[in-house]
Scaffold this active site. Sequence first.
Site, PDB file in Angstrom:
ATOM      1  N   GLU A  35      31.465 -56.484 100.090  1.00  0.00           N
ATOM      2  CA  GLU A  35      32.568 -56.992  99.233  1.00  0.00           C
ATOM      3  C   GLU A  35      32.583 -58.578  99.672  1.00  0.00           C
ATOM      4  O   GLU A  35      32.428 -59.524  98.593  1.00  0.00           O
ATOM      5  CB  GLU A  35      34.009 -56.547  99.110  1.00  0.00           C
ATOM      6  CG  GLU A  35      34.134 -55.251  98.640  1.00  0.00           C
ATOM      7  CD  GLU A  35      33.791 -55.044  97.240  1.00  0.00           C
ATOM      8  OE1 GLU A  35      33.887 -56.184  96.494  1.00  0.00           O
ATOM      9  OE2 GLU A  35      33.431 -53.930  96.663  1.00  0.00           O
ATOM     10  N   TYR A  42      41.818 -59.536  95.880  1.00  0.00           N
ATOM     11  CA  TYR A  42      40.841 -58.760  95.120  1.00  0.00           C
ATOM     12  C   TYR A  42      40.088 -57.815  96.429  1.00  0.00           C
ATOM     13  O   TYR A  42      39.959 -56.657  96.153  1.00  0.00           O
ATOM     14  CB  TYR A  42      39.847 -59.614  94.434  1.00  0.00           C
ATOM     15  CG  TYR A  42      38.453 -59.139  94.386  1.00  0.00           C
ATOM     16  CD1 TYR A  42      38.518 -57.868  93.191  1.00  0.00           C
ATOM     17  CD2 TYR A  42      37.479 -59.168  95.234  1.00  0.00           C
ATOM     18  CE1 TYR A  42      37.151 -57.319  93.127  1.00  0.00           C
ATOM     19  CE2 TYR A  42      36.282 -58.349  95.072  1.00  0.00           C
ATOM     20  CZ  TYR A  42      36.250 -57.617  94.132  1.00  0.00           C
ATOM     21  OH  TYR A  42      34.926 -56.716  93.825  1.00  0.00           O
ATOM     22  N   ASP A  85      38.088 -58.535  89.234  1.00  0.00           N
ATOM     23  CA  ASP A  85      37.386 -59.548  89.458  1.00  0.00           C
ATOM     24  C   ASP A  85      36.720 -60.061  87.976  1.00  0.00           C
ATOM     25  O   ASP A  85      37.353 -59.734  87.034  1.00  0.00           O
ATOM     26  CB  ASP A  85      35.874 -59.222  90.464  1.00  0.00           C
ATOM     27  CG  ASP A  85      35.215 -58.181  89.647  1.00  0.00           C
ATOM     28  OD1 ASP A  85      35.287 -57.608  88.477  1.00  0.00           O
ATOM     29  OD2 ASP A  85      34.026 -57.923  90.083  1.00  0.00           O
TER      30      ASP A  85
END
Length: 331
Positions: A43, A126, A144
């Site tokens: 990520e 996020y 996102d």
Amino acid sequence: MFQLPTSDQRRRLRCQLLGWFARRQRPLLWRRDRDPYRIWLSEIMLQQTRVAAVLEHYQRFLKKFPTIERLAAAREASVLAAWSGLGYYRRARMLHAAAKIVVRTLKGEFPRSGQDLQKLPGIGRYTAAAIASIAFDEPVAVVDGNVERVLQRYVGKASDMDEVWRIASSLLNKKRPGDFNQALMELGAMVCLPREPRCLLCPVADLCRSRGELPVSRAAARQIKRTVHFGLARRNGAVFLVQRGRNESLMAGMWELPDFTPNPASGHAILSLRHSITVTDYAVHVFELPGPDNATGRWIPISRVPALPLTGLARKILRRVAVIGSATPAE
Ligand code: ADE
């Protein structure tokens, strides 16, 4: 008048989307297991970076730092070297700082909730939601850039971010939040593309209010063009490099070739290439120097160069002039 999808429409969306994801998802390396360290790393790498570029670096990084303990124990220079080429090096520094906190302060216990994850450096709303849902099944939505576009088209309205987060939460499949979140991201990356959405391939086209016809902003960031010159000095198996200041806002502490100002006697560049960093496209010209005209750099033995934290551009130049091998990452 804008209306949120009904509960029946939401149920169909979840079902159709998850079915499509099971059949069509890309077999990305970080989807093989639910190791939070690996998911966290993916990520962070995926922030501001395309999947294709991440794939190249992800495996190499994990080979060097297979566990969070190994990452926490590493020197910063070697973490930056393994990050070289991915850009936005602040991400690597934060990742390293967070690894040290998890190992030393939290005794190796990786935080499991989105709220606790957000306390770590480099993990915002996020990323915390992505890790918590994918690795720990926490029922939290993620938004996102891809998800924002998909959901705005789906509801047929250019909503602001708060509203998009609310819509995402209302749609979330709470039993399989990680798969659902990744399915929405995957749909944005593979089907619901920014310019030419592939509605014919879309598993939820029948539920979509706009079928990609929502006016999209074409105000793409305008690229700036710059020309830069570097000097390449080689001597007795060593190359002359300079280190960026510790307080530079970009790529602090990393090594690069010295700047060079060409004059009519400089002759031709030995290498010219193009390189893009964020919104700037650089035309790069490299000149061979007999010796450095800059006293602040150092002669570095060529054998030690691959392991240095080089800027992505310096690594690219040194590969092209065969100072380092093309397959050498950081060791
Ligand atoms: N972008 C960021 N994380 C992602 C993931 N897990 N799947 C698809 N796209 C992503």
